[in-house]
Enzyme design. Structure first.
Site, PDB file in Angstrom:
ATOM      1  N   VAL A  15       2.989  12.563  -5.905  1.00  0.00           N
ATOM      2  CA  VAL A  15       1.769  11.850  -6.286  1.00  0.00           C
ATOM      3  C   VAL A  15       2.061  10.774  -7.332  1.00  0.00           C
ATOM      4  O   VAL A  15       1.666   9.618  -7.200  1.00  0.00           O
ATOM      5  CB  VAL A  15       0.704  12.831  -6.826  1.00  0.00           C
ATOM      6  CG1 VAL A  15      -0.503  12.069  -7.368  1.00  0.00           C
ATOM      7  CG2 VAL A  15       0.281  13.796  -5.731  1.00  0.00           C
ATOM      8  N   ASP A  33       8.794  12.147 -16.811  1.00  0.00           N
ATOM      9  CA  ASP A  33       8.989  13.430 -16.133  1.00  0.00           C
ATOM     10  C   ASP A  33       9.986  14.243 -16.945  1.00  0.00           C
ATOM     11  O   ASP A  33      10.936  13.684 -17.509  1.00  0.00           O
ATOM     12  CB  ASP A  33       9.504  13.221 -14.705  1.00  0.00           C
ATOM     13  CG  ASP A  33       9.250  14.425 -13.808  1.00  0.00           C
ATOM     14  OD1 ASP A  33       8.425  14.324 -12.887  1.00  0.00           O
ATOM     15  OD2 ASP A  33       9.890  15.483 -14.034  1.00  0.00           O
ATOM     16  N   ARG A  38      15.865  13.878 -11.989  1.00  0.00           N
ATOM     17  CA  ARG A  38      14.875  13.129 -11.197  1.00  0.00           C
ATOM     18  C   ARG A  38      14.671  11.736 -11.805  1.00  0.00           C
ATOM     19  O   ARG A  38      14.668  10.734 -11.099  1.00  0.00           O
ATOM     20  CB  ARG A  38      13.555  13.896 -11.167  1.00  0.00           C
ATOM     21  CG  ARG A  38      12.334  13.142 -10.624  1.00  0.00           C
ATOM     22  CD  ARG A  38      12.383  12.974  -9.133  1.00  0.00           C
ATOM     23  NE  ARG A  38      11.134  12.419  -8.612  1.00  0.00           N
ATOM     24  CZ  ARG A  38      11.034  11.818  -7.439  1.00  0.00           C
ATOM     25  NH1 ARG A  38      12.096  11.678  -6.658  1.00  0.00           N
ATOM     26  NH2 ARG A  38       9.877  11.340  -7.013  1.00  0.00           N
ATOM     27  N   THR A  92      -0.464  21.565  -9.505  1.00  0.00           N
ATOM     28  CA  THR A  92      -1.346  22.666  -9.883  1.00  0.00           C
ATOM     29  C   THR A  92      -1.229  23.742  -8.807  1.00  0.00           C
ATOM     30  O   THR A  92      -2.043  23.796  -7.877  1.00  0.00           O
ATOM     31  CB  THR A  92      -2.812  22.194 -10.026  1.00  0.00           C
ATOM     32  OG1 THR A  92      -3.126  21.303  -8.938  1.00  0.00           O
ATOM     33  CG2 THR A  92      -3.033  21.477 -11.337  1.00  0.00           C
ATOM     34  N   THR A 127      -5.138  18.427  -8.758  1.00  0.00           N
ATOM     35  CA  THR A 127      -6.243  19.172  -8.164  1.00  0.00           C
ATOM     36  C   THR A 127      -6.618  20.352  -9.055  1.00  0.00           C
ATOM     37  O   THR A 127      -5.758  21.146  -9.445  1.00  0.00           O
ATOM     38  CB  THR A 127      -5.857  19.685  -6.770  1.00  0.00           C
ATOM     39  OG1 THR A 127      -5.535  18.569  -5.944  1.00  0.00           O
ATOM     40  CG2 THR A 127      -6.997  20.476  -6.149  1.00  0.00           C
ATOM     41  N   CYS A 267      -1.816  21.271  -0.934  1.00  0.00           N
ATOM     42  CA  CYS A 267      -3.262  21.012  -1.031  1.00  0.00           C
ATOM     43  C   CYS A 267      -4.098  22.014  -0.242  1.00  0.00           C
ATOM     44  O   CYS A 267      -4.784  22.846  -0.820  1.00  0.00           O
ATOM     45  CB  CYS A 267      -3.577  19.595  -0.527  1.00  0.00           C
ATOM     46  SG  CYS A 267      -3.135  18.304  -1.695  1.00  0.00           S
ATOM     47  N   ARG A 338       7.153  22.489  -0.404  1.00  0.00           N
ATOM     48  CA  ARG A 338       6.224  23.240  -1.257  1.00  0.00           C
ATOM     49  C   ARG A 338       5.252  24.066  -0.423  1.00  0.00           C
ATOM     50  O   ARG A 338       4.603  23.559   0.480  1.00  0.00           O
ATOM     51  CB  ARG A 338       5.435  22.275  -2.154  1.00  0.00           C
ATOM     52  CG  ARG A 338       6.259  21.611  -3.241  1.00  0.00           C
ATOM     53  CD  ARG A 338       5.441  20.600  -3.997  1.00  0.00           C
ATOM     54  NE  ARG A 338       5.000  19.494  -3.143  1.00  0.00           N
ATOM     55  CZ  ARG A 338       4.153  18.545  -3.522  1.00  0.00           C
ATOM     56  NH1 ARG A 338       3.635  18.575  -4.732  1.00  0.00           N
ATOM     57  NH2 ARG A 338       3.830  17.573  -2.703  1.00  0.00           N
TER      58      ARG A 338
END
Length: 427
Positions: A15, A33, A38, A92, A127, A267, A338
């Site tokens: 995201v 981050d 990364r 989240t 979220t 999600c 994920r």
């Protein structure tokens, strides 16, 4: 638009990075981050998630923090101290009991709070259930910064709508919901996103409305998929082709074309639990939402049982049988693993005594091993198997010669319903 705008994006995953890259075409952006490797990879111009291609990323990268437009990636909190907007895009997830895990939000709020100044605006994209921004995150910001909410600093919420692996519906092409902690801040947040989102924005009347809109988007999809998954179970018992039924039903103008499948990812398989948690706190037990979740979470075990039944019917010895799982990512043509439900299928098959080999050209073996303790390969195996399961509809699998991977007496099961030849069963 204020020319003094400097944006910090907290969390540079699926995201955060596309959003940071987009804002960097117009503003000075610092991407933060805690994952040092990364950050180093991004600052060198490479995105391992493949959400932003190297050329596009390199066009906006700058090698030092600057007030000019461009993106600088860092793991040093001091580098975001002079920003005026802080956009939090951390994960989240849910824990093993499917309860919302807000730890990443708390930690990122602490980090932002440590550099927060008067007049700053903190926008959350993660979220959450309605109320998290103002009731959970803002108190952390106040405590760490010593500043007063809606007096010294302000907040907004603009839920992410990133679809990993989708090169058509990119961040700027998806209409964005915006909101602010006061009407004036709502307008400012809306204007910020309007400056880069070509698809437009929708300014919600409050942060809680925006939070609620996000969780019901994916809860609605979850329930619809649960319905067709239940239909698949029923029609399999009746020996009726589920895909043929859905194709026929879809000739009606208002029929919603959902397909059965494994519901994973960050999600759809997670968001309903956030809404359910808040409902239960208020004394309401959400029946339809949780029933849909239970059914979708049962599909891994169901797929495994269907494969085993087909193997038994063909006379394949189950205990010690070899099976090739094609794909482990949560969706096709994307490296995101994920909350992938392929893992549920694999574990259920192994419980039957089947030896499972996982082949996925997209997934990172190190990430899969770290996340699930499962070993996989990126190269097509050179041996043959007692069973082959197409778990993910990667483009490579659709054109691959699967016959060469099968023993003479073997089973081919298609979870995604995309294969046409030699299929013994499908969801």
């Amino acid at each position: 638009m204020n020319t003094d705008i400097k944006i910090a994006v907290i969390g540079l995953g699926y995201v955060g990075l596309p959003l940071a890259r987009l804002f960097a075409t117009q503003f000075s952006v610092v991407g933060f981050d805690i994952n040092v490797s990364r950050v180093e990879a991004l600052q060198s111009g490479t995105d391992s998630t493949l959400e932003v291609d190297d050329e596009t990323l390199q066009k906006v990268l700058v090698q030092n923090p600057t007030d000019q437009k461009g993106l600088y990636c860092t793991s040093q909190i001091a580098d975001i101290a002079d920003c005026t907007y802080y956009i939090v895009t951390v994960p989240t997830p849910v824990d093993k009991n499917n309860r919302p895990n807000l730890s990443p939000l708390y930690k990122s709020s602490e980090a932002v709070g440590s550099v927060l100044k008067k007049g700053d605006i903190v926008i959350y994209e993660s979220t959450v259930y309605p109320g998290v921004t103002e009731e959970e995150c803002v108190p952390v910001l106040e405590k760490v910064s010593g500043l007063q909410f809606n007096v010294d600093f302000f907040a907004g919420y603009s839920p992410e709508r990133i679809n990993p692996g989708d090169k058509e519906h990119t961040v700027e092409k998806i209409l964005k919901i915006t909101s602010g902690s006061t009407p004036e801040i709502g307008q400012r947040v809306n204007e910020l996103y309007q400056s880069v989102i070509t698809a437009g924005t929708h300014l919600a009347p409050s942060i809680k409305v925006a939070e609620a809109a996000k969780v019901i988007e994916n809860s609605q999809r979850d329930i619809n998929i649960a319905f067709v998954n239940e239909l698949a179970k029923i029609f399999n018992l009746l020996d009726i082709d589920t895909s043929a039924v859905l194709k026929a039903a879809a000739t009606k103008w208002n029929f919603l074309p959902f397909k059965p499948g494994l519901v994973g990812g960050h999600c759809i398989g997670v968001d309903p639990y956030y809404l359910a948690q808040k409902a239960q706190e208020k004394g309401y037990h959400p029946e339809i939402i949780l029933a849909g979740r239970r059914l979708n979470d049962s599909m891994g075990e169901y797929v495994a049982s269907q494969v085993v039944k087909l193997m038994i019917k063909k006379g394949v010895t189950i205990n010690g049988a070899s099976l090739l799982m094609l794909g482990i990512t949560f969706k096709e043509n994307c490296p995101d693993v994920r909350n992938t439900k392929i893992v549920d299928v694999v574990k259920a098959l192994e419980d039957y005594g089947i030896q499972v080999t996982i082949f996925d050209p997209w997934a990172n073996p190190a990430a899969v091993l770290h996340e699930y303790g499962i070993t996989m390969v990126n190269e097509k195996p050179k041996t043959t198997f007692d069973a082959v399961v197409l778990g993910v509809a990667h483009a490579q699998f659709r054109t691959m010669d699967i016959t060469s991977l099968r023993k003479e007496l073997s089973v081919l099961y298609d979870v995604k319903g995309v294969l046409t030849d030699g299929v013994d069963g499908k969801l």
